[in-house]
Design an enzyme around this catalytic site. Structure first.
Site, mmCIF file in Angstrom:
data_model
loop_
_atom_site.group_PDB
_atom_site.id
_atom_site.type_symbol
_atom_site.label_atom_id
_atom_site.label_comp_id
_atom_site.label_asym_id
_atom_site.label_seq_id
_atom_site.Cartn_x
_atom_site.Cartn_y
_atom_site.Cartn_z
ATOM 1 N N LYS A 60 -10.509 22.467 -48.915
ATOM 2 C CA LYS A 60 -9.413 23.211 -48.970
ATOM 3 C C LYS A 60 -9.280 24.142 -47.569
ATOM 4 C CE LYS A 60 -8.885 21.620 -53.349
ATOM 5 N NZ LYS A 60 -8.855 21.530 -54.490
ATOM 6 N N LYS B 156 -15.856 16.820 -44.130
ATOM 7 C CA LYS B 156 -14.742 15.944 -44.793
ATOM 8 C C LYS B 156 -13.681 17.297 -44.669
ATOM 9 C CE LYS B 156 -15.900 17.440 -49.282
ATOM 10 N NZ LYS B 156 -16.501 18.372 -50.676
ATOM 11 N N LYS C 261 -21.493 25.804 -51.967
ATOM 12 C CA LYS C 261 -20.707 26.624 -52.184
ATOM 13 C C LYS C 261 -21.545 28.094 -52.784
ATOM 14 C CE LYS C 261 -17.342 23.509 -54.897
ATOM 15 N NZ LYS C 261 -17.619 23.095 -55.978
HETATM 16 P P1 TYM Z 1 -11.413 18.063 -56.180
HETATM 17 O O1 TYM Z 1 -10.560 18.902 -57.026
HETATM 18 O O2 TYM Z 1 -12.618 18.858 -54.785
HETATM 19 O O3 TYM Z 1 -11.054 16.731 -55.546
HETATM 20 C C1 TYM Z 1 -10.741 15.784 -56.236
HETATM 21 C C2 TYM Z 1 -10.889 14.690 -55.575
HETATM 22 O O4 TYM Z 1 -10.175 14.222 -54.145
HETATM 23 C C3 TYM Z 1 -11.656 13.776 -53.594
HETATM 24 N N1 TYM Z 1 -11.960 14.132 -52.349
HETATM 25 C C4 TYM Z 1 -12.385 13.515 -51.017
HETATM 26 N N2 TYM Z 1 -11.552 12.165 -51.184
HETATM 27 C C5 TYM Z 1 -12.146 11.478 -49.436
HETATM 28 N N3 TYM Z 1 -12.139 12.500 -48.772
HETATM 29 C C6 TYM Z 1 -12.005 13.724 -48.680
HETATM 30 N N4 TYM Z 1 -11.762 14.604 -47.701
HETATM 31 C C7 TYM Z 1 -11.806 14.498 -50.324
HETATM 32 N N5 TYM Z 1 -11.735 15.518 -50.770
HETATM 33 C C8 TYM Z 1 -12.127 15.582 -51.495
HETATM 34 C C9 TYM Z 1 -12.789 14.805 -54.501
HETATM 35 O O5 TYM Z 1 -14.289 13.036 -54.499
HETATM 36 C C10 TYM Z 1 -12.060 14.031 -55.965
HETATM 37 O O6 TYM Z 1 -12.788 12.523 -56.362
HETATM 38 N N6 TYM Z 1 -15.674 17.899 -59.371
HETATM 39 C C11 TYM Z 1 -14.461 17.424 -58.803
HETATM 40 C C12 TYM Z 1 -13.122 17.451 -60.104
HETATM 41 C C13 TYM Z 1 -13.451 17.425 -61.482
HETATM 42 C C14 TYM Z 1 -13.859 15.449 -61.943
HETATM 43 C C15 TYM Z 1 -14.261 15.722 -63.409
HETATM 44 C C16 TYM Z 1 -14.146 14.226 -61.419
HETATM 45 C C17 TYM Z 1 -14.071 17.835 -62.425
HETATM 46 N N7 TYM Z 1 -14.253 16.642 -64.065
HETATM 47 C C18 TYM Z 1 -14.617 14.537 -63.825
HETATM 48 C C19 TYM Z 1 -14.147 13.414 -61.731
HETATM 49 C C20 TYM Z 1 -14.404 13.144 -63.651
HETATM 50 C C21 TYM Z 1 -13.510 18.298 -57.983
HETATM 51 O O7 TYM Z 1 -14.116 19.200 -57.268
HETATM 52 O O8 TYM Z 1 -12.593 17.157 -57.325
#
Ligand code: TYM
Length: 330
Positions: free
Chosen positions: A198, A195, A112
């Site tokens: 967004k 992957k 990022k």
């Molecule tokens: P975020 O908001 O980017 O994504 C939410 C969840 O979606 C999963 N994900 C995917 N899984 C499979 N294939 C993909 N292409 C794909 N893109 C996204 C992510 O792995 C995630 O599980 N850092 C985290 C948010 C967070 C969090 C936490 C998660 C903050 N605190 C505590 C777990 C526990 C995030 O950016 O997710």
């Protein structure tokens, strides 16, 4: 019952198919066997600039999508991160236990921050995974349903928990990442070696976009010059990704799909998968709209969730503050 925690950022108008198949689908099923806490992580969202009105709207749209997918506020605790100040408070403590180099090795931070000029990379982006660790540890979490891209953050979380526990005495449960076997990394439709995320709209199937548009994106998915419909990630990344999505949404195994499409073309597969997606998102979008039509009720659900989360989180934070030697307020 094991404790489950997970979070999702309210940074887009819609969750995408990767979010759903990699994580949210597991959130829903884990409600049956666990005491689950699910959080819309708005504190994490502001690590990159957000428009205030958009953020408010997207936070509600996120919550509404979670409800529509089947998160049941009677069984699970659904809340917004900023409503529970203990997340930021525990994060500070954990920041003081994290090495600068250790945080600098986080690949998501490196990715990022590499995309922006150094001047524009906020410190929040650097401490982001530590706040994530605080989210998880605050609730004495046993399991964290996430996609593959969160594995390293979960490792950091475990390391911080162990470090705190060995320095100050057993305080935190040691959480494990719950990463699905087949759908942990859904790939971008336009670049099936990356992957789904967004940032590249044409390759991302958004749950809230017009179903027609989703079907069109699937029909335009990048594949290969062969003809055979076969799961082979190395040589046929695009087709393999479509098979994974198809299988996950229908419950039909990949082998079964390969057999069913023997002798058929990529166009047939794409057309059928497009229909599967349309059938999935159409009722989903109606439900989301239903929740958004009653914002007062939605906000009430989130308030109730936050109240419960605060009770649980505050208990952990009190112990933490005591262990590290903060004087109890009188
Ligand atoms: P975020 O908001 O980017 O994504 C939410 C969840 O979606 C999963 N994900 C995917 N899984 C499979 N294939 C993909 N292409 C794909 N893109 C996204 C992510 O792995 C995630 O599980 N850092 C985290 C948010 C967070 C969090 C936490 C998660 C903050 N605190 C505590 C777990 C526990 C995030 O950016 O997710």
């Amino acid at each position: 019952k094991p404790r489950v925690f997970s979070g999702i950022q309210p940074t887009a108008d819609s969750f995408h198919l990767g979010n759903y198949l990699g994580a949210l689908r597991e959130w829903v099923t884990m409600q049956d066997t666990a005491d689950a806490f699910y959080c819309v992580v708005d504190l994490h969202a502001i690590t990159v600039a957000q428009d205030p009105d958009e953020l408010r709207r997207r936070t509600r749209v996120s919550a509404a999508q979670l409800l529509a997918l089947g998160i049941d506020p009677e069984r699970s605790t659904l809340f917004v991160q900023s409503h529970v100040p203990e997340h930021a408070q525990l994060s500070w403590v954990l920041e003081c236990l994290t090495g600068f180099g250790e945080a600098g090795r986080m690949t998501q931070f490196k990715d990022k921050s590499a995309r922006q000029e150094a001047e524009h990379v906020g410190v929040g982006l650097f401490t982001y995974p530590i706040l994530q660790a605080a989210d998880i540890l605050l609730y004495q979490t046993d399991a964290v349903p996430v996609g593959e891209d969160q594995r390293q953050h979960l490792e950091l979380t475990r390391n911080l928990a162990q470090r705190f526990n060995s320095r100050f005495g057993p305080t935190f449960a040691l959480p494990t990442a719950h990463i699905p076997k087949d759908t942990a990394k859904i790939q971008d439709l336009q670049d099936p070696t990356a992957k789904m995320s967004k940032s590249v709209p044409a390759g991302v199937v958004e749950l809230m976009e017009s179903p027609k548009r989703s079907a069109k994106k699937i029909r335009s998915a990048v594949t290969d010059l062969e003809k055979e419909i076969r799961y082979d990630v190395e040589n046929k990344a695009g087709i393999s990704n479509l098979l994974v999505i198809y299988s996950a949404l229908t419950g039909r195994s990949i082998a079964e799909l390969e057999a069913a499409y023997e002798g058929k073309g990529y166009g047939d597969l794409k057309k059928d998968l497009g229909e599967v997606v349309v059938d999935f998102v159409t009722p989903f979008q109606e439900q989301v709209q239903g929740y958004l039509d009653d914002v007062a009720e939605l906000d009430k659900v989130l308030r109730k969730g936050a109240e419960h989360a605060r009770e649980v989180g505050a208990a952990t934070l009190r112990t933490v503050f005591d262990r590290i030697g903060f004087l109890a307020p009188t």
